[in-house]
Design an enzyme around this catalytic site. Structure first.
Site, mmCIF file in Angstrom:
data_model
loop_
_atom_site.group_PDB
_atom_site.id
_atom_site.type_symbol
_atom_site.label_atom_id
_atom_site.label_comp_id
_atom_site.label_asym_id
_atom_site.label_seq_id
_atom_site.Cartn_x
_atom_site.Cartn_y
_atom_site.Cartn_z
ATOM 1 N N ASP A 29 0.798 -1.465 0.323
ATOM 2 C CA ASP A 29 0.432 -0.107 -0.158
ATOM 3 C C ASP A 29 0.751 1.616 -0.118
ATOM 4 O O ASP A 29 2.118 1.191 0.960
ATOM 5 C CB ASP A 29 -0.940 0.157 1.324
ATOM 6 N N HIS A 46 2.615 2.792 -8.916
ATOM 7 C CA HIS A 46 2.607 1.483 -8.601
ATOM 8 C C HIS A 46 4.042 0.741 -9.499
ATOM 9 O O HIS A 46 4.578 -0.311 -8.821
ATOM 10 C CB HIS A 46 1.790 1.071 -9.857
ATOM 11 N N LEU A 140 10.559 -21.555 -3.114
ATOM 12 C CA LEU A 140 9.652 -19.439 -2.458
ATOM 13 C C LEU A 140 7.997 -20.284 -3.324
ATOM 14 O O LEU A 140 8.406 -19.685 -5.165
ATOM 15 C CB LEU A 140 10.277 -18.293 -2.160
HETATM 16 C C1 FPP Z 1 -2.235 0.435 -3.104
HETATM 17 O O1 FPP Z 1 -1.591 1.204 -3.651
HETATM 18 C C2 FPP Z 1 -1.161 -0.446 -4.427
HETATM 19 C C3 FPP Z 1 -2.018 -1.545 -5.094
HETATM 20 C C4 FPP Z 1 -3.875 -1.434 -5.276
HETATM 21 C C5 FPP Z 1 -1.242 -1.792 -6.296
HETATM 22 C C6 FPP Z 1 -0.197 -3.319 -6.199
HETATM 23 C C7 FPP Z 1 0.398 -3.369 -7.203
HETATM 24 C C8 FPP Z 1 1.669 -3.235 -7.138
HETATM 25 C C9 FPP Z 1 2.682 -3.117 -6.295
HETATM 26 C C10 FPP Z 1 2.131 -3.944 -8.624
HETATM 27 C C11 FPP Z 1 1.956 -5.510 -9.204
HETATM 28 C C12 FPP Z 1 2.508 -5.809 -10.160
HETATM 29 C C13 FPP Z 1 2.739 -7.150 -9.945
HETATM 30 C C14 FPP Z 1 3.541 -7.566 -11.009
HETATM 31 C C15 FPP Z 1 2.318 -7.677 -8.719
HETATM 32 P P1 FPP Z 1 -2.750 2.966 -3.123
HETATM 33 O O2 FPP Z 1 -2.459 2.977 -4.459
HETATM 34 O O3 FPP Z 1 -4.098 2.480 -3.221
HETATM 35 O O4 FPP Z 1 -1.763 3.845 -3.065
HETATM 36 P P2 FPP Z 1 -2.765 4.862 -2.079
HETATM 37 O O5 FPP Z 1 -3.603 4.020 -1.004
HETATM 38 O O6 FPP Z 1 -1.294 5.706 -1.357
HETATM 39 O O7 FPP Z 1 -3.253 6.140 -3.409
#
Ligand code: FPP
Length: 252
Positions: A29, A46, A140
């Site tokens: 997050d 992201h 893993l």
């Molecule tokens: C939450 O942060 C994050 C997500 C909804 C996406 C997480 C995904 C990735 C890190 C990439 C996935 C890729 C692979 C290859 C598995 P947010 O956007 O809600 O953050 P905020 O709360 O600050 O807005």
């Protein structure tokens, strides 16, 4: 924040002296906030989050963690702007394109979990390819939660169990916690010992609701793109110094 950081930096060698968690779960997050803080579009967060994920996977392999479950996209994340959803789906494809051979060589088994058949065709094609190529690896297990929701997971388990009863394969008396666990995406895996949530939010966000019944929670204000192996070391160190009683009492 953890108290130890005021005194000394915990080293990798410190956490290797005690039993490590077998299964670590992470809610990745804070990507959006990380980007906004820098005046960048949310999707840049992201992208940076994928780089963090790579480092954390590498570190988990290095210290012999057996299971890592990461929350990449929830059943609720479809509510985000289309561009952000598309970017996230494309990032999964890009990541697999770029990293699959290396992940495979490092013995990582990629196990996507969630309602996969609702994913865009290309994303589905790539995650299936990644799962197939790495299915015999055992260093893993990397569970990638995609279109995942804890309630949806339990709901599909209930449906499958009801179908077994309807088919006469089991009776309601056969239902117990072990049986339910076997119908979850994580069947045959230990429950997470440690659940990490960066970005300071004190929520579970529909993640692994059944499996985290006795997981230790570790929350940090650090945003996921800034999360480093050192933070994981800190989390594991704290975990190792907690008193896990699983509802009992400590008699020693
Ligand atoms: C939450 O942060 C994050 C997500 C909804 C996406 C997480 C995904 C990735 C890190 C990439 C996935 C890729 C692979 C290859 C598995 P947010 O956007 O809600 O953050 P905020 O709360 O600050 O807005």
């Amino acid at each position: 924040m953890a108290l130890f950081s005021k005194n000394k930096t915990i080293q990798k060698s410190d956490i290797l002296k005690k039993p490590l968690p077998k299964h670590i779960a992470i809610i990745m997050d804070g990507n959006g906030r990380w980007a906004t803080n820098r005046g960048l579009p949310r999707v840049a967060g992201h992208r940076a989050g994928v780089e963090t994920l790579k480092q954390i996977i590498e570190f988990c392999v290095e210290i012999n963690i057996s299971y890592l479950t990461v929350y990449a996209f929830s059943t609720e994340n479809w509510k985000r702007p289309k561009e952000e959803v598309n970017t996230l789906m494309n990032l999964v494809v890009e990541y697999i394109e770029r990293e699959l051979d290396l992940l495979d060589r490092n013995g990582i088994k990629i196990n996507p979990i969630g309602i996969l058949d609702e994913l865009p065709e290309k994303t589905l094609e790539y995650i299936k390819k990644a799962a197939e190529k790495t299915k015999d690896n055992n260093k893993l297990v990397l569970n990638v939660a995609l279109n995942y929701g804890g309630r949806a997971e339990i709901t599909q388990a209930v449906k499958k169990i009801c179908q077994k009863i309807a088919n006469g394969e089991i009776t309601p008396q056969d239902i117990n916690e072990d049986l339910i666990s076997r119908f979850l995406y994580t069947s045959n895996m230990p429950d997470p010992d440690l659940l990490i949530r960066p970005s300071g939010e004190m929520r579970l966000s529909n993640f692994l609701l059944w499996q985290i019944a006795y997981s230790e929670l570790w929350v940090t204000n650090v945003l996921w793109p800034d999360f480093k192996p050192q933070h994981l070391i800190n989390a594991i160190y704290d975990f190792q110094n907690r008193d896990r009683r699983f509802g009992g009492i400590n008699l020693s």
